[in-house]
Design a protein around this motif. Sequence first.
Motif, short mmCIF file in Angstrom:
data_model
loop_
_atom_site.label_atom_id
_atom_site.label_comp_id
_atom_site.label_asym_id
_atom_site.label_seq_id
_atom_site.Cartn_x
_atom_site.Cartn_y
_atom_site.Cartn_z
N GLN A 56 -75.78 30.93 69.02
CA GLN A 56 -76.42 32.02 68.21
C GLN A 56 -75.69 33.45 68.67
N THR A 57 -75.89 34.32 67.55
CA THR A 57 -75.10 35.66 67.72
C THR A 57 -75.68 36.64 68.72
N ALA A 58 -74.76 37.04 69.56
CA ALA A 58 -75.09 38.16 70.52
C ALA A 58 -75.13 39.22 70.12
N VAL A 59 -74.22 39.53 69.21
CA VAL A 59 -74.16 40.98 68.60
C VAL A 59 -74.06 40.90 66.83
N SER A 60 -74.93 41.53 66.27
CA SER A 60 -74.86 41.36 64.76
C SER A 60 -74.87 42.63 64.31
N GLU A 120 -72.36 44.96 61.66
CA GLU A 120 -70.95 45.33 61.51
C GLU A 120 -69.99 44.16 62.09
N LEU A 121 -70.20 44.16 62.99
CA LEU A 121 -69.27 42.86 63.79
C LEU A 121 -70.57 41.72 64.24
N SER A 122 -70.10 40.47 63.87
CA SER A 122 -71.04 39.36 64.23
C SER A 122 -70.23 38.69 65.39
N ILE A 123 -70.58 38.67 66.77
CA ILE A 123 -70.00 38.05 67.77
C ILE A 123 -71.17 37.11 68.48
N ARG A 124 -70.52 35.62 68.54
CA ARG A 124 -71.47 34.58 68.90
C ARG A 124 -71.31 34.55 70.54
N TRP A 125 -72.21 34.25 71.18
CA TRP A 125 -72.20 34.12 72.69
C TRP A 125 -71.01 33.20 73.09
N GLN A 184 -63.10 42.14 63.73
CA GLN A 184 -63.78 40.68 63.83
C GLN A 184 -62.49 39.63 63.89
N THR A 185 -61.62 39.69 63.22
CA THR A 185 -60.46 38.65 63.22
C THR A 185 -59.91 38.71 64.38
N LEU A 186 -59.56 39.88 64.89
CA LEU A 186 -58.92 39.91 66.24
C LEU A 186 -59.89 39.19 67.35
N ILE A 187 -60.94 39.72 67.24
CA ILE A 187 -61.83 39.11 68.39
C ILE A 187 -62.04 37.68 68.42
N ASP A 188 -61.95 37.02 67.18
CA ASP A 188 -62.28 35.53 67.13
C ASP A 188 -60.78 35.03 67.50
N GLY A 189 -59.79 35.66 67.22
CA GLY A 189 -58.46 35.12 67.71
C GLY A 189 -58.17 35.10 68.83
#
Lengths: 295, 373
Positions: A125-129, A131-136, A5-10
């Motif tokens: 809004q979240t696209a994937v919720s 374990e990982l939560s990824i917003r659009w 998660q940290t890596l994706i946000d980064g």
Amino acid sequence: MNVLQTLIDGVALGAVYALVAVGLALIFGVMRLINFAHGELITAGGYTLALASAWPKAAAIALTVVVCVVLAWAMERIAFRRLRNVAPATTLVATFAVAFTLQAVWLIAFGPQGESADVLSGLNQTAVSGELSIRWITIVMLITGGLLLAGTILLLNRTTIGLQMRAAATDFRAARLLGVRADTVISVAFVIAGVMAAAVAVLLTVQRPLVTPTFGLQVTILALVGVVVGGMDRLWTATLGGFAIGFATSVLGEALPSDQRVFLPSAVFLLVIVVLLLRPGGLFAPRGAGGVERV
Amino acid sequence: MTRRRGLTQFVAPALLLIAVGIVGGLTSAGTQEDITSVLISATMVIALYVFIGNSGVISFGQISFVALGAFAAGLMTIPSAVKPTVLPNLFPFLADHSVGSFESLFLAAGLGALFAFLAGVPLMRLSGLAAGIATFAVLEITHNVLRFWDKIGPGAQTLALVPEDVGPYEAMLGALFAATVAFLYQRSRSGRLLRAAREDPAAAQAVGVNIHRHRLVAFTISGALAGLAGGLLVHQIGSITTEQVYLELTFLTLAMLVVGGMGSLWGAVVGAVLVSFLDIFLVDAEGGVGVGPLDVDLPSGASLVILGALMASMLIFRPAGITGGRELTLRLPRLGGRGPGEQPDEREAAADQPQPEQALAPGTRSETPRSET
């Protein structure tokens, strides 16, 4: 909070900073100008979105691009054209003066409290919720960043004007002697920078819809630091530097304990100093190439 | 005769500072405040000049030494009796001790010098843009730590209750002291070697100049003067916040230096005095002032626009600054013509003038062709 998660946000934040870095590095490449006023293009884009928030989304974004490109072109035409062949430090202060002036204009025109530009707030809004939560917006940032960077690379490598820009960046005088039009090349660089600034404005307003007079300044300063750390002489090292500082800010922000998080800028800038001391020519510059100063 | 010619170059900046101070002392209380801040700005710009002007390396970090000086001088002159109530989280030794305002200026200058020395040991190896960004990082770290570490200061709040005992005369003495130090340094061996290295680093190194050492000397002196300016600042306004000694002040003081001409002490003083007066005038004009037959009444906020636009156009049309980086030599007309030893030493004069094109950032414009964009 897991590592992925940290890596994706980064990576997503890094992509935005990379877009700012491209705008800075293209202009530095063709005319040796460090453009502090780049942030004002982003701010102008933010205000345009705020004023056009009642419009259809596509029209608002198109208008933002137009405003940023026109302002970038006007800046070059009115102010920066005369700064060619001036020492980099003087141009740095001069572009800072232009930025300062425009900030004062924003302050008069829109006031200190800011305008709301929540045109694309649906992207939060979240696209994937799960374990990982990824917003659009994270996905949009990655795609936009990738597309614009790819577009810039294609333009530089596959078109005549791109060839001329690369020639001008390598040796401006020699390029002019061979018939490259200086004004055209520089104007095109500013137009591309304007497009990048518009994209950054659109992406940033999703996360921070409140556009204040200093909206673009902080991003630009941090991206500029990243560009110098990465290596300003080449577009790819500069872009990578911009990406790295966005990534580092995001990851360090997660890594610091929450009561120490206010000291995030200190941690980032300490890292910057260490990198500059170890690799003054640029973190990503090929070994031996960056440090060829006559000293 | 060289020495005398040198001294005459000190007369112009000193006279200008004294004139500003005396005019300030004779005016009304409101104007005195303005004049005092002009002289404190001049002290800061002289501090910037000692490093940037002599070394040709840009630094965005000098305001961190101003900040340190201001907070140290302010913190140590608040009476011990009220400190625990205003600043409850302070380290005990900071809370228990207090000094007088005059002593606090030495403290400010000393801490400024110490901080500059410690930061300079690693950073002075850098040139050009890398140096600019690294010193900027110092400013960011200083601001961040001062703003959030409430054991050493007020944090994000205002440091208030500082004795206000700097008026136009005290500020004038401070600025004159800074100008004297700057002048002595630029005439010293270290100053001359550093100016030589500014013009051609490779040639200077080839004849054995230790550039790192002389940059460090200039950086430390600059840090001391910046700390002093910070001490004067806090004792003028009686309070300080971290935002007052951050980006905007960095930009304004740098702009003053560049507008005046960063190659000379005269340029630093002229730039500081002119830009500060302009700033004061424009802020007044927002409330409406009469200039001769004209009534100037600017909309609120317009002063910043005009100031920024003026500085931008100044830099665009005359990048070497008003003075072109030259010292102004004042000398009294002498009766009976020149003596044999009074020929102006053109070579020395030429050696003192920077070449505007390469006045700064040696090495950023690399001679080596870059392979790709």
